[in-house]
Design an enzyme around this catalytic site. Structure first.
Site, PDB file in Angstrom:
ATOM      1  N   CYS A  29      -7.561  -3.724  -7.038  1.00 21.65           N
ATOM      2  CA  CYS A  29      -8.749  -3.793  -7.891  1.00 21.65           C
ATOM      3  C   CYS A  29      -8.339  -3.591  -9.351  1.00 21.65           C
ATOM      4  O   CYS A  29      -7.188  -3.244  -9.652  1.00 21.65           O
ATOM      5  CB  CYS A  29      -9.773  -2.743  -7.463  1.00 21.65           C
ATOM      6  SG  CYS A  29      -9.316  -1.043  -7.898  1.00 21.65           S
TER       7      CYS A  29
ATOM      8  N   HIS B 120       0.834  -1.207   0.000  1.00 21.78           N
ATOM      9  CA  HIS B 120       0.000   0.000   0.000  1.00 21.78           C
ATOM     10  C   HIS B 120       0.871   1.261   0.000  1.00 21.78           C
ATOM     11  O   HIS B 120       0.682   2.161  -0.830  1.00 21.78           O
ATOM     12  CB  HIS B 120      -0.906  -0.023   1.237  1.00 21.78           C
ATOM     13  CG  HIS B 120      -1.756   1.195   1.416  1.00 21.78           C
ATOM     14  ND1 HIS B 120      -3.104   1.205   1.142  1.00 21.78           N
ATOM     15  CD2 HIS B 120      -1.457   2.449   1.860  1.00 21.78           C
ATOM     16  CE1 HIS B 120      -3.597   2.412   1.403  1.00 21.78           C
ATOM     17  NE2 HIS B 120      -2.613   3.180   1.847  1.00 21.78           N
ATOM     18  N   GLU B 121       1.832   1.315   0.924  1.00 25.58           N
ATOM     19  CA  GLU B 121       2.668   2.515   1.039  1.00 25.58           C
ATOM     20  C   GLU B 121       3.538   2.718  -0.200  1.00 25.58           C
ATOM     21  O   GLU B 121       3.692   3.841  -0.690  1.00 25.58           O
ATOM     22  CB  GLU B 121       3.542   2.433   2.294  1.00 25.58           C
ATOM     23  CG  GLU B 121       2.772   2.511   3.605  1.00 25.58           C
ATOM     24  CD  GLU B 121       1.981   3.806   3.764  1.00 25.58           C
ATOM     25  OE1 GLU B 121       2.364   4.834   3.168  1.00 25.58           O
ATOM     26  OE2 GLU B 121       0.969   3.789   4.478  1.00 25.58           O
TER      27      GLU B 121
ATOM     28  N   HIS C 147      -5.539   6.714  -2.482  1.00 31.55           N
ATOM     29  CA  HIS C 147      -6.446   5.776  -1.827  1.00 31.55           C
ATOM     30  C   HIS C 147      -7.582   5.424  -2.774  1.00 31.55           C
ATOM     31  O   HIS C 147      -8.129   6.285  -3.460  1.00 31.55           O
ATOM     32  CB  HIS C 147      -7.017   6.389  -0.547  1.00 31.55           C
ATOM     33  CG  HIS C 147      -6.096   6.273   0.617  1.00 31.55           C
ATOM     34  ND1 HIS C 147      -6.158   7.092   1.712  1.00 31.55           N
ATOM     35  CD2 HIS C 147      -5.074   5.408   0.873  1.00 31.55           C
ATOM     36  CE1 HIS C 147      -5.226   6.752   2.583  1.00 31.55           C
ATOM     37  NE2 HIS C 147      -4.552   5.732   2.089  1.00 31.55           N
ATOM     38  N   CYS C 148      -7.915   4.156  -2.801  1.00 32.01           N
ATOM     39  CA  CYS C 148      -8.943   3.664  -3.716  1.00 32.01           C
ATOM     40  C   CYS C 148     -10.307   3.674  -3.036  1.00 32.01           C
ATOM     41  O   CYS C 148     -10.446   3.208  -1.902  1.00 32.01           O
ATOM     42  CB  CYS C 148      -8.596   2.245  -4.165  1.00 32.01           C
ATOM     43  SG  CYS C 148      -9.824   1.497  -5.251  1.00 32.01           S
TER      44      CYS C 148
ATOM     45  N   CYS D 121      -6.887  -0.048 -10.131  1.00 31.41           N
ATOM     46  CA  CYS D 121      -5.546   0.195  -9.587  1.00 31.41           C
ATOM     47  C   CYS D 121      -4.502  -0.689 -10.263  1.00 31.41           C
ATOM     48  O   CYS D 121      -3.349  -0.282 -10.425  1.00 31.41           O
ATOM     49  CB  CYS D 121      -5.550  -0.006  -8.075  1.00 31.41           C
ATOM     50  SG  CYS D 121      -6.460   1.291  -7.189  1.00 31.41           S
TER      51      CYS D 121
ATOM     52  N   HIS E 215       1.573   4.089  -3.033  1.00 33.21           N
ATOM     53  CA  HIS E 215       1.472   5.551  -2.981  1.00 33.21           C
ATOM     54  C   HIS E 215       2.693   6.205  -3.628  1.00 33.21           C
ATOM     55  O   HIS E 215       2.582   7.232  -4.294  1.00 33.21           O
ATOM     56  CB  HIS E 215       1.369   6.025  -1.531  1.00 33.21           C
ATOM     57  CG  HIS E 215       0.001   5.913  -0.943  1.00 33.21           C
ATOM     58  ND1 HIS E 215      -1.141   6.277  -1.620  1.00 33.21           N
ATOM     59  CD2 HIS E 215      -0.414   5.496   0.287  1.00 33.21           C
ATOM     60  CE1 HIS E 215      -2.198   6.092  -0.845  1.00 33.21           C
ATOM     61  NE2 HIS E 215      -1.780   5.609   0.313  1.00 33.21           N
TER      62      HIS E 215
ATOM     63  N   CYS F  28      -9.923  -3.038  -2.082  1.00 35.65           N
ATOM     64  CA  CYS F  28      -8.618  -2.953  -2.749  1.00 35.65           C
ATOM     65  C   CYS F  28      -7.543  -2.719  -1.698  1.00 35.65           C
ATOM     66  O   CYS F  28      -7.799  -2.091  -0.660  1.00 35.65           O
ATOM     67  CB  CYS F  28      -8.654  -1.793  -3.750  1.00 35.65           C
ATOM     68  SG  CYS F  28      -7.103  -1.446  -4.615  1.00 35.65           S
TER      69      CYS F  28
END
Length: 299
Positions: free
Chosen positions: A253, A218-219, A228-229, A256, A222, A234
């Site tokens: 997802c 996640h990080e 952010h989705c 993304c 970015h 996701c």
């Protein structure tokens, strides 16, 4: 003289016009069949409830078109390696998790990933430490980010993620933070402390690993420009708590995935197969099933 003046005015006029001319917007590529096929597996987000990220953070959707036309890092010959920097004194189980995070990130982003030599917690001065209200030591995340990690510049670095053994806090009035990142500088730091539910054991190893894989991807997502989705369930969803992280999927997802693929341009099917095999080897059943579902619709 009049002729020369006219020429000078014409040159200045053309120069000014040239400076004001904007580049035409990038042409949006047509959506590949792969993304249309896996869209069927996108799970709609439920209505947020009290305590959820979206309950208190009203976020706007980042469309593929917005992402594609935004400024974000892309791999080059000079910048193409993701690095992990362990911070602290890790036991054997924790070292195993870092090894698996390294392996996972390389498959997730389809970019070479390396783990640097760990550094001791002693590098953090007393002014950037405190005892939490729960009675354990915490490190100031901003210090690690700005005074430690930004100084690291290993060869061909495109992104750098610090992994701290100790708990983190972002500012005095906050209790803790799972992680912090500077997307402009392409560095971030996360802590494994709260993912362990007190202590990492063989029994909670996979739960902790799943949390760590979600947070690190996640990080770093970015850092590659993904917001952010809010399109679907996701791994790029914002989360407010461990329970919300546990409920969220490890899967990107379809939207993304399309964003990331437009940036890194990997083989979509190979990436899915790599991730499926990783989850199978490490007995991450729910995660394995999510990859298997995507593979089933593209075959």
């Amino acid at each position: 003289m009049k002729k020369i003046t006219t020429i000078l005015i014409l040159i200045l006029f053309c120069s000014c016009n040239k400076e004001k001319t904007k580049e035409p917007p990038k042409t949006i590529p047509e959506e590949a069949s792969y993304f249309k096929q896996i869209k069927i597996n996108d799970a709609k987000l439920g209505e947020p409830t009290y305590g959820d990220w979206l309950f208190s953070h009203k976020e706007n959707e980042q469309t593929f078109e917005q992402y594609y036309r935004s400024k974000h890092i892309v791999p080059t010959k000079e910048e193409n390696i993701i690095y992990i920097k362990p911070i602290g004194n890790f036991n054997a189980l924790q070292k195993k998790q870092i090894q698996l995070v390294n392996e996972y990130l390389e498959l997730f982003f389809q970019l070479k990933t390396k783990t640097l030599e760990p550094i001791s917690n002693d590098i953090v001065p007393n002014s950037a430490r405190r005892m939490s209200t729960e009675g354990h030591e915490q490190l100031l995340a901003g210090y690690l980010l700005n005074d430690v990690l930004k100084e690291e510049n290993p060869q061909n670095r495109i992104a750098l993620m610090g992994l701290s053994e100790l708990d983190l806090y972002p500012k005095p009035e906050w209790n803790y933070v799972f992680g912090l990142a500077s997307y402009r500088d392409k560095v971030g730091v996360s802590s494994i402390y709260r993912f362990q539910d007190g202590e990492l054991t063989a029994e909670n190893f996979n739960l902790c690993l799943s949390r760590l894989l979600k947070t690190s991807s996640h990080e770093i997502g970015h850092m590659f420009g993904l917001h952010h989705c809010i399109n679907a369930d996701c791994v790029m969803n914002g989360t407010n708590s461990l329970s919300e992280t546990d409920r969220s999927t490890i899967r990107l997802c379809s939207v993304c995935q399309r964003k990331l693929n437009s940036c890194i341009q990997y083989d979509n099917k190979k990436r899915l197969t790599d991730l499926e095999n990783f989850f199978k080897r490490n007995n991450l059943i729910e995660e394995f099933d999510s990859m298997k579902k995507d593979i089933s619709v593209i075959q």
